[in-house]
Design a protein around this motif. Structure first.
Motif, PDB file in Angstrom:
ATOM      1  N   ASP A  72       0.830  -1.210   0.000  1.00  0.00           N
ATOM      2  CA  ASP A  72       0.000   0.000   0.000  1.00  0.00           C
ATOM      3  C   ASP A  72       0.865   1.261   0.000  1.00  0.00           C
ATOM      4  O   ASP A  72       0.590   2.228  -0.720  1.00  0.00           O
ATOM      5  N   ALA A  73       1.905   1.246   0.832  1.00  0.00           N
ATOM      6  CA  ALA A  73       2.795   2.411   0.905  1.00  0.00           C
ATOM      7  C   ALA A  73       3.515   2.630  -0.426  1.00  0.00           C
ATOM      8  O   ALA A  73       3.664   3.770  -0.881  1.00  0.00           O
ATOM      9  N   LEU A  74       3.960   1.539  -1.048  1.00  0.00           N
ATOM     10  CA  LEU A  74       4.640   1.651  -2.340  1.00  0.00           C
ATOM     11  C   LEU A  74       3.697   2.138  -3.436  1.00  0.00           C
ATOM     12  O   LEU A  74       4.094   2.924  -4.304  1.00  0.00           O
ATOM     13  N   ASP A  75       2.453   1.669  -3.408  1.00  0.00           N
ATOM     14  CA  ASP A  75       1.471   2.133  -4.404  1.00  0.00           C
ATOM     15  C   ASP A  75       1.238   3.629  -4.254  1.00  0.00           C
ATOM     16  O   ASP A  75       1.188   4.366  -5.255  1.00  0.00           O
ATOM     17  N   ALA A  76       1.105   4.082  -3.014  1.00  0.00           N
ATOM     18  CA  ALA A  76       0.901   5.515  -2.773  1.00  0.00           C
ATOM     19  C   ALA A  76       2.135   6.308  -3.193  1.00  0.00           C
ATOM     20  O   ALA A  76       2.025   7.390  -3.793  1.00  0.00           O
ATOM     21  N   PHE A  77       3.325   5.776  -2.889  1.00  0.00           N
ATOM     22  CA  PHE A  77       4.578   6.419  -3.283  1.00  0.00           C
ATOM     23  C   PHE A  77       4.660   6.528  -4.811  1.00  0.00           C
ATOM     24  O   PHE A  77       4.963   7.598  -5.356  1.00  0.00           O
ATOM     25  N   ARG A  78       4.365   5.426  -5.505  1.00  0.00           N
ATOM     26  CA  ARG A  78       4.471   5.411  -6.968  1.00  0.00           C
ATOM     27  C   ARG A  78       3.499   6.404  -7.596  1.00  0.00           C
ATOM     28  O   ARG A  78       3.873   7.169  -8.493  1.00  0.00           O
ATOM     29  N   ARG A  79       2.249   6.412  -7.140  1.00  0.00           N
ATOM     30  CA  ARG A  79       1.258   7.339  -7.703  1.00  0.00           C
ATOM     31  C   ARG A  79       1.680   8.788  -7.492  1.00  0.00           C
ATOM     32  O   ARG A  79       1.566   9.621  -8.396  1.00  0.00           O
ATOM     33  N   ALA A  80       2.186   9.085  -6.299  1.00  0.00           N
ATOM     34  CA  ALA A  80       2.580  10.465  -5.990  1.00  0.00           C
ATOM     35  C   ALA A  80       3.760  10.899  -6.857  1.00  0.00           C
ATOM     36  O   ALA A  80       3.804  12.031  -7.351  1.00  0.00           O
ATOM     37  N   VAL A  81       4.745  10.005  -7.035  1.00  0.00           N
ATOM     38  CA  VAL A  81       5.918  10.340  -7.845  1.00  0.00           C
ATOM     39  C   VAL A  81       5.518  10.526  -9.304  1.00  0.00           C
ATOM     40  O   VAL A  81       5.926  11.496  -9.972  1.00  0.00           O
ATOM     41  N   GLU A  82       4.709   9.610  -9.816  1.00  0.00           N
ATOM     42  CA  GLU A  82       4.330   9.674 -11.231  1.00  0.00           C
ATOM     43  C   GLU A  82       3.491  10.903 -11.557  1.00  0.00           C
ATOM     44  O   GLU A  82       3.571  11.449 -12.665  1.00  0.00           O
ATOM     45  N   THR A  83       2.705  11.371 -10.592  1.00  0.00           N
ATOM     46  CA  THR A  83       1.862  12.552 -10.827  1.00  0.00           C
ATOM     47  C   THR A  83       2.521  13.838 -10.342  1.00  0.00           C
ATOM     48  O   THR A  83       1.972  14.933 -10.551  1.00  0.00           O
ATOM     49  N   GLY A  84       3.669  13.708  -9.697  1.00  0.00           N
ATOM     50  CA  GLY A  84       4.342  14.893  -9.179  1.00  0.00           C
ATOM     51  C   GLY A  84       3.610  15.544  -8.022  1.00  0.00           C
ATOM     52  O   GLY A  84       3.773  16.732  -7.758  1.00  0.00           O
ATOM     53  N   ASP A  85       2.805  14.751  -7.301  1.00  0.00           N
ATOM     54  CA  ASP A  85       1.986  15.262  -6.207  1.00  0.00           C
ATOM     55  C   ASP A  85       2.811  15.278  -4.915  1.00  0.00           C
ATOM     56  O   ASP A  85       2.879  14.298  -4.176  1.00  0.00           O
ATOM     57  N   LEU A  86       3.429  16.413  -4.640  1.00  0.00           N
ATOM     58  CA  LEU A  86       4.304  16.536  -3.481  1.00  0.00           C
ATOM     59  C   LEU A  86       3.561  16.306  -2.166  1.00  0.00           C
ATOM     60  O   LEU A  86       4.080  15.658  -1.253  1.00  0.00           O
ATOM     61  N   ARG A  87       2.343  16.841  -2.073  1.00  0.00           N
ATOM     62  CA  ARG A  87       1.594  16.701  -0.820  1.00  0.00           C
ATOM     63  C   ARG A  87       1.322  15.224  -0.513  1.00  0.00           C
ATOM     64  O   ARG A  87       1.503  14.769   0.625  1.00  0.00           O
TER      65      ARG A  87
END
Length: 300
Positions: free
Chosen positions: A173-188
């Motif tokens: 779950d943490a990795l999925d959230a990390f990957r989505r945030a990095v790919e979308t550039g969502d810093l928050r």
């Protein structure tokens, strides 16, 4: 006799590789140790050996300790940060919780902080449940001394390991959230999954570009990761995988493996460690699954 020796060695091969790998953090060196173990085992009078498993583990441990001291000298001249060699592992490794934790990137880095004999004693006792008397014969210390070393090593490891075992589902779950945030550039969103004191470590071995020293702090790590991804996003992909018995990510450039990203999670499910291995010499075991085991397995 040669056939009997071969069968015994193959029966214990996965176990012996796992012992060597946990002592060395290097699959290439573990394979070399197994070659040396076989050469010595092939010359043993098996009729004089009561416990073949114990004898093979003893040979492997001694060879690994010799190599571990050499490896320590090599690390002193290593370019940049040194990380263990990642292994592509089958999902069933995660079923053995103790094994999966012991070969995780986070635990291997903790084991790196032990002296060679302490590491051997800890691994043999805590992971493979070897008796104190047998360990004493292996490391050539008295049983009483081995007990003291084991106590010291357990305290050392306990002070540095996560306070509880994090489940594969939580890590995923943490990795999925990390990957989505990095790919979308969502810093928050990225900051929400990173612990405040997160540390990013990169290993390029002087062959591939990597951060020269660890970067600490959620804001610094988040900006570094998203900035780096934005420059390569057009040709890069990030995919989930199983590395060292734990969920991880692989980064590919134009379809070619470039980076293996393993993580350490804290008790609250946030990422406290990001370990990015880019050194191509350490990625050869990502093309096929490596079987890790704490037990003997009959050759198929």
């Amino acid at each position: 006799m040669a056939d009997r020796a071969t069968e015994d060695f193959l029966t214990h091969r996965n176990l012996l590789f796992t012992v060597a790998y946990e002592l060395l953090g290097s699959a290439a060196d573990a394979e070399d140790v197994l070659q040396e173990t076989w050469l010595r085992w092939a010359g043993v009078d098996l009729d004089q050996v009561r416990d073949h498993r114990a004898y093979l583990v003893r040979i492997t441990t001694r060879q690994a300790l010799t190599r571990l001291r050499t490896l320590g000298r090599r690390k002193e001249s290593y370019v940049g940060s040194w990380l263990p060699e990642p292994l592509l592992t089958a999902p069933d490794v995660a079923d053995d919780v103790a094994l999966a934790e012991s070969v995780s990137m986070a635990m291997l880095l903790v084991l790196e902080t032990l002296a060679p004999t302490e590491r051997a004693v800890f691994v043999l006792r805590e992971v493979f449940d070897v008796g104190y008397d047998e360990i004493a014969g292996t490391v050539e210390k008295s049983p009483a001394t081995v007990r003291q070393i084991a106590h010291r090593a357990r305290a050392h490891v306990a002070a540095r390991r996560p306070r509880r075992t994090v489940s594969p589902a939580e890590t995923r779950d943490a990795l999925d959230a990390f990957r989505r945030a990095v790919e979308t550039g969502d810093l928050r969103s990225l900051l929400a999954v990173l612990a405040a004191d997160v540390v990013l470590v990169g290993d390029g071995g002087g062959i591939k570009q990597a951060i020269p020293r660890p970067v600490a702090g959620a804001d610094k790590v988040a900006r570094l990761v998203t900035g780096g991804w934005s420059r390569v996003a057009a040709v890069a992909s990030m995919e989930p995988t199983e590395v060292n018995g734990c969920p991880a990510l692989v980064v590919r450039f134009d379809g070619e493996l470039d980076t293996v990203m393993a993580v350490r999670l804290d008790d609250d499910g946030r990422i406290t460690g990001l370990y990015a291995v880019r050194n191509p010499e350490k990625l050869s075991h990502m093309s096929r699954e490596t079987t890790l085991s704490r037990h003997a397995t009959m050759p198929g």
